[in-house]
Design a protein around this motif. Structure first.
Motif, PDB file in Angstrom:
ATOM      1  N   ALA A   1      -4.166  -8.272   1.630  1.00 36.78           N
ATOM      2  CA  ALA A   1      -4.089  -6.825   1.834  1.00 36.78           C
ATOM      3  C   ALA A   1      -2.704  -6.430   2.328  1.00 36.78           C
ATOM      4  N   LYS A   2      -2.157  -7.214   3.242  1.00 33.46           N
ATOM      5  CA  LYS A   2      -0.823  -6.918   3.774  1.00 33.46           C
ATOM      6  C   LYS A   2       0.227  -7.007   2.678  1.00 33.46           C
ATOM      7  N   ARG A   3       0.165  -8.043   1.859  1.00 30.94           N
ATOM      8  CA  ARG A   3       1.159  -8.200   0.790  1.00 30.94           C
ATOM      9  C   ARG A   3       1.023  -7.089  -0.241  1.00 30.94           C
ATOM     10  N   ALA A   4      -0.213  -6.721  -0.592  1.00 33.29           N
ATOM     11  CA  ALA A   4      -0.425  -5.607  -1.515  1.00 33.29           C
ATOM     12  C   ALA A   4       0.182  -4.331  -0.935  1.00 33.29           C
ATOM     13  N   GLY A   5      -0.008  -4.122   0.351  1.00 33.56           N
ATOM     14  CA  GLY A   5       0.561  -2.951   1.019  1.00 33.56           C
ATOM     15  C   GLY A   5       2.072  -2.954   1.001  1.00 33.56           C
ATOM     16  N   GLU A   6       2.664  -4.113   1.208  1.00 35.67           N
ATOM     17  CA  GLU A   6       4.133  -4.209   1.158  1.00 35.67           C
ATOM     18  C   GLU A   6       4.657  -3.842  -0.224  1.00 35.67           C
ATOM     19  N   LEU A   7       3.990  -4.349  -1.250  1.00 37.94           N
ATOM     20  CA  LEU A   7       4.412  -4.038  -2.621  1.00 37.94           C
ATOM     21  C   LEU A   7       4.231  -2.553  -2.928  1.00 37.94           C
ATOM     22  N   LEU A   8       3.133  -1.990  -2.451  1.00 42.97           N
ATOM     23  CA  LEU A   8       2.900  -0.553  -2.656  1.00 42.97           C
ATOM     24  C   LEU A   8       3.962   0.289  -1.946  1.00 42.97           C
ATOM     25  N   LEU A   9       4.331  -0.104  -0.751  1.00 37.03           N
ATOM     26  CA  LEU A   9       5.372   0.642  -0.026  1.00 37.03           C
ATOM     27  C   LEU A   9       6.711   0.578  -0.760  1.00 37.03           C
ATOM     28  N   GLU A  10       7.045  -0.586  -1.302  1.00 41.20           N
ATOM     29  CA  GLU A  10       8.275  -0.714  -2.084  1.00 41.20           C
ATOM     30  C   GLU A  10       8.212   0.161  -3.333  1.00 41.20           C
ATOM     31  N   LEU A  11       7.066   0.137  -3.980  1.00 45.15           N
ATOM     32  CA  LEU A  11       6.877   0.944  -5.188  1.00 45.15           C
ATOM     33  C   LEU A  11       6.999   2.430  -4.888  1.00 45.15           C
ATOM     34  N   LYS A  12       6.400   2.854  -3.791  1.00 47.95           N
ATOM     35  CA  LYS A  12       6.453   4.266  -3.405  1.00 47.95           C
ATOM     36  C   LYS A  12       7.898   4.733  -3.229  1.00 47.95           C
ATOM     37  N   LYS A  13       8.723   3.880  -2.638  1.00 47.55           N
ATOM     38  CA  LYS A  13      10.138   4.224  -2.457  1.00 47.55           C
ATOM     39  C   LYS A  13      10.882   4.285  -3.787  1.00 47.55           C
ATOM     40  N   ALA A  14      10.476   3.450  -4.737  1.00 40.30           N
ATOM     41  CA  ALA A  14      11.184   3.356  -6.014  1.00 40.30           C
ATOM     42  C   ALA A  14      10.820   4.479  -6.984  1.00 40.30           C
ATOM     43  N   LEU A  15       9.633   5.033  -6.840  1.00 42.91           N
ATOM     44  CA  LEU A  15       9.194   6.083  -7.770  1.00 42.91           C
ATOM     45  C   LEU A  15       9.718   7.451  -7.335  1.00 42.91           C
ATOM     46  N   PRO A  16       9.906   8.347  -8.298  1.00 45.70           N
ATOM     47  CA  PRO A  16      10.299   9.719  -7.948  1.00 45.70           C
ATOM     48  C   PRO A  16       9.228  10.381  -7.078  1.00 45.70           C
ATOM     49  N   HIS A  17       9.668  11.285  -6.219  1.00 48.20           N
ATOM     50  CA  HIS A  17       8.757  11.985  -5.323  1.00 48.20           C
ATOM     51  C   HIS A  17       7.638  12.645  -6.134  1.00 48.20           C
ATOM     52  N   GLY A  18       6.402  12.436  -5.702  1.00 48.72           N
ATOM     53  CA  GLY A  18       5.249  13.049  -6.344  1.00 48.72           C
ATOM     54  C   GLY A  18       4.603  12.206  -7.429  1.00 48.72           C
ATOM     55  N   ASP A  19       5.207  11.098  -7.803  1.00 52.97           N
ATOM     56  CA  ASP A  19       4.665  10.271  -8.884  1.00 52.97           C
ATOM     57  C   ASP A  19       3.791   9.113  -8.406  1.00 52.97           C
ATOM     58  N   PHE A  20       3.817   8.818  -7.133  1.00 55.16           N
ATOM     59  CA  PHE A  20       3.154   7.628  -6.621  1.00 55.16           C
ATOM     60  C   PHE A  20       1.650   7.630  -6.883  1.00 55.16           C
ATOM     61  N   LYS A  21       0.950   8.673  -6.495  1.00 56.62           N
ATOM     62  CA  LYS A  21      -0.504   8.718  -6.682  1.00 56.62           C
ATOM     63  C   LYS A  21      -0.866   8.670  -8.160  1.00 56.62           C
ATOM     64  N   LYS A  22      -0.126   9.396  -8.978  1.00 53.88           N
ATOM     65  CA  LYS A  22      -0.392   9.378 -10.418  1.00 53.88           C
ATOM     66  C   LYS A  22      -0.185   7.977 -10.987  1.00 53.88           C
ATOM     67  N   TRP A  23       0.849   7.286 -10.506  1.00 51.93           N
ATOM     68  CA  TRP A  23       1.126   5.939 -10.990  1.00 51.93           C
ATOM     69  C   TRP A  23      -0.017   4.995 -10.623  1.00 51.93           C
ATOM     70  N   ILE A  24      -0.510   5.110  -9.399  1.00 53.81           N
ATOM     71  CA  ILE A  24      -1.634   4.272  -8.962  1.00 53.81           C
ATOM     72  C   ILE A  24      -2.841   4.510  -9.867  1.00 53.81           C
ATOM     73  N   GLN A  25      -3.177   5.775 -10.083  1.00 52.35           N
ATOM     74  CA  GLN A  25      -4.347   6.113 -10.886  1.00 52.35           C
ATOM     75  C   GLN A  25      -4.219   5.623 -12.325  1.00 52.35           C
ATOM     76  N   ALA A  26      -3.021   5.621 -12.853  1.00 55.69           N
ATOM     77  CA  ALA A  26      -2.805   5.224 -14.248  1.00 55.69           C
ATOM     78  C   ALA A  26      -2.641   3.720 -14.432  1.00 55.69           C
ATOM     79  N   ASN A  27      -2.254   3.005 -13.384  1.00 51.85           N
ATOM     80  CA  ASN A  27      -1.851   1.615 -13.567  1.00 51.85           C
ATOM     81  C   ASN A  27      -2.606   0.565 -12.762  1.00 51.85           C
ATOM     82  N   LEU A  28      -3.305   0.967 -11.724  1.00 51.34           N
ATOM     83  CA  LEU A  28      -3.935  -0.020 -10.846  1.00 51.34           C
ATOM     84  C   LEU A  28      -5.450   0.070 -10.889  1.00 51.34           C
TER      85      LEU A  28
END
Length: 72
Positions: free
Chosen positions: A29-56
């Motif tokens: 869970a911790k490692r998944a969270g770390e990867l998600l936090l990195e991903l959130k920083k890398a994606l444009p603002h507002g795209d994170f939730k949409k990306w999760i819904q479409a890809n995970l």
């Protein structure tokens, strides 16, 4: 007395197994969270939730829980 001793050993065995799996689950869970936090920083603002819904295969809420674990 045999039943008591047998149960004692089995309960202790199961306890150690459960503890090991719980520890592994928290580390995952911790490692998944770390990867998600990195991903959130890398994606444009507002795209994170949409990306999760479409890809995970995880809900946005569960992703938030994983990130909370990573943040302590």
């Amino acid at each position: 007395m045999h039943v008591i001793e047998s149960h004692r050993h089995e309960i202790n065995r199961l306890h150690h197994k459960a503890f090991a799996r719980a520890t592994e689950a928290m580390e995952s869970a911790k490692r998944a969270g770390e990867l998600l936090l990195e991903l959130k920083k890398a994606l444009p603002h507002g795209d994170f939730k949409k990306w999760i819904q479409a890809n995970l295969e995880v809900s946005v809420r569960q992703a938030q829980r994983y990130m909370a674990v990573a943040q302590g």
